[in-house]
Design a protein around this motif. Structure first.
Motif, PDB file in Angstrom:
ATOM      1  N   SER A 163      18.527 -35.580 -16.870  1.00  0.00           N
ATOM      2  CA  SER A 163      19.694 -35.697 -15.985  1.00  0.00           C
ATOM      3  C   SER A 163      20.869 -34.873 -16.502  1.00  0.00           C
ATOM      4  CB  SER A 163      20.109 -37.162 -15.856  1.00  0.00           C
ATOM      5  OG  SER A 163      19.074 -37.903 -15.269  1.00  0.00           O
ATOM      6  N   TRP A 192      22.541 -31.771 -14.555  1.00  0.00           N
ATOM      7  CA  TRP A 192      23.974 -31.827 -14.246  1.00  0.00           C
ATOM      8  C   TRP A 192      24.696 -30.593 -14.791  1.00  0.00           C
ATOM      9  CZ3 TRP A 192      28.207 -32.894 -17.637  1.00  0.00           C
ATOM     10  CH2 TRP A 192      29.429 -33.087 -16.971  1.00  0.00           C
ATOM     11  N   LYS A 223      24.053 -27.597 -12.768  1.00  0.00           N
ATOM     12  CA  LYS A 223      24.455 -27.807 -11.380  1.00  0.00           C
ATOM     13  C   LYS A 223      23.249 -27.843 -10.436  1.00  0.00           C
ATOM     14  CE  LYS A 223      29.047 -25.829 -12.044  1.00  0.00           C
ATOM     15  NZ  LYS A 223      29.187 -26.418 -13.306  1.00  0.00           N
ATOM     16  N   MET A 258      21.596 -30.958 -10.159  1.00  0.00           N
ATOM     17  CA  MET A 258      21.321 -32.394 -10.141  1.00  0.00           C
ATOM     18  C   MET A 258      20.830 -32.874  -8.776  1.00  0.00           C
ATOM     19  SD  MET A 258      21.080 -34.913 -11.991  1.00  0.00           S
ATOM     20  CE  MET A 258      21.253 -36.624 -12.248  1.00  0.00           C
TER      21      MET A 258
END
Length: 150
Positions: free
Chosen positions: A107, A111, A114, A116
C-alpha cells in the motif's frame, strides 16, 4: 437382497501444516516439540497478495517493484513471527505479522507511486490469450458444427 456398503477408512493424511525446526535449543524444546508449526493458511493467504503483486507488475510494466517488495515483506513478517515465538515461548498466529507486513508495504509503494487507486481496485485485467469465447456452449447445434459433427 441388497449389499450394504461400508465406509472405507482411508489412511491418507493431507498435510495442513509445515514443521519448522526451532532455532533455539533448550531442555524444554528437546523434551517437547523440537519444531514450530506453520499452517498452509499462513502461506496461501499472503501468497495471494504476492501473486497479485506479480500480476500487477506485469500489467503495468513496473520492473517488479511490487513483487519484490511484497516478497521481502513476507520474509520480514516470517522473521517477526519467529522472533515473537522465541521471545514469548508460545505459539504465535503468523497471519498477525504477515498480513500487516505485506499489505502495508504494498500500500505504501502504491501510494508513493500514485497508483493506489489502480492497485486497490484491481480492475483492468484482460485475458492473456486474447480469447473472448465463452467457456460453455448454449446452442448444441453450434457446438456440433464447431466440432465437425454436423
Amino acid at each position: 437382497m441388497g449389499l450394504a456398503v461400508e465406509p472405507v477408512a482411508h489412511n491418507e493424511k493431507l498435510p495442513v501444516v509445515i514443521r519448522v525446526p526451532r532455532l533455539v535449543t533448550s531442555v524444554a524444546t528437546i523434551c517437547r516439540m523440537p519444531f514450530s508449526l506453520l499452517g498452509f493458511g499462513d502461506i496461501i493467504v499472503p501468497g495471494l497478495l504476492v501473486a497479485y503483486c506479480r500480476r500487477f507488475d506485469l500489467q503495468t510494466n513496473t520492473s517488479n517493484i511490487y513483487f519484490i517488495s511484497c516478497t521481502l515483506a513476507y520474509a520480514g513478517g516470517m522473521l517477526l513471527t519467529f522472533i515473537a515465538l522465541i521471545l514469548s515461548t508460545m505459539a504465535q498466529p503468523a497471519l498477525l505479522y504477515l498480513v500487516p507486513c505485506t499489505l502495508i508495504t504494498c500500500s505504501v509503494i502504491a501510494w508513493r507511486r500514485k497508483e493506489m487507486k489502480m492497485f486497490w481496485a484491481g480492475n483492468g485485467y484482460e485475458v492473456l490469450d486474447g480469447s473472448n469465447e465463452p467457456l460453455t456452449q448454449d446452442d448444441e447445434s453450434s457446438w456440433n458444427n464447431e466440432r465437425g459433427d454436423g
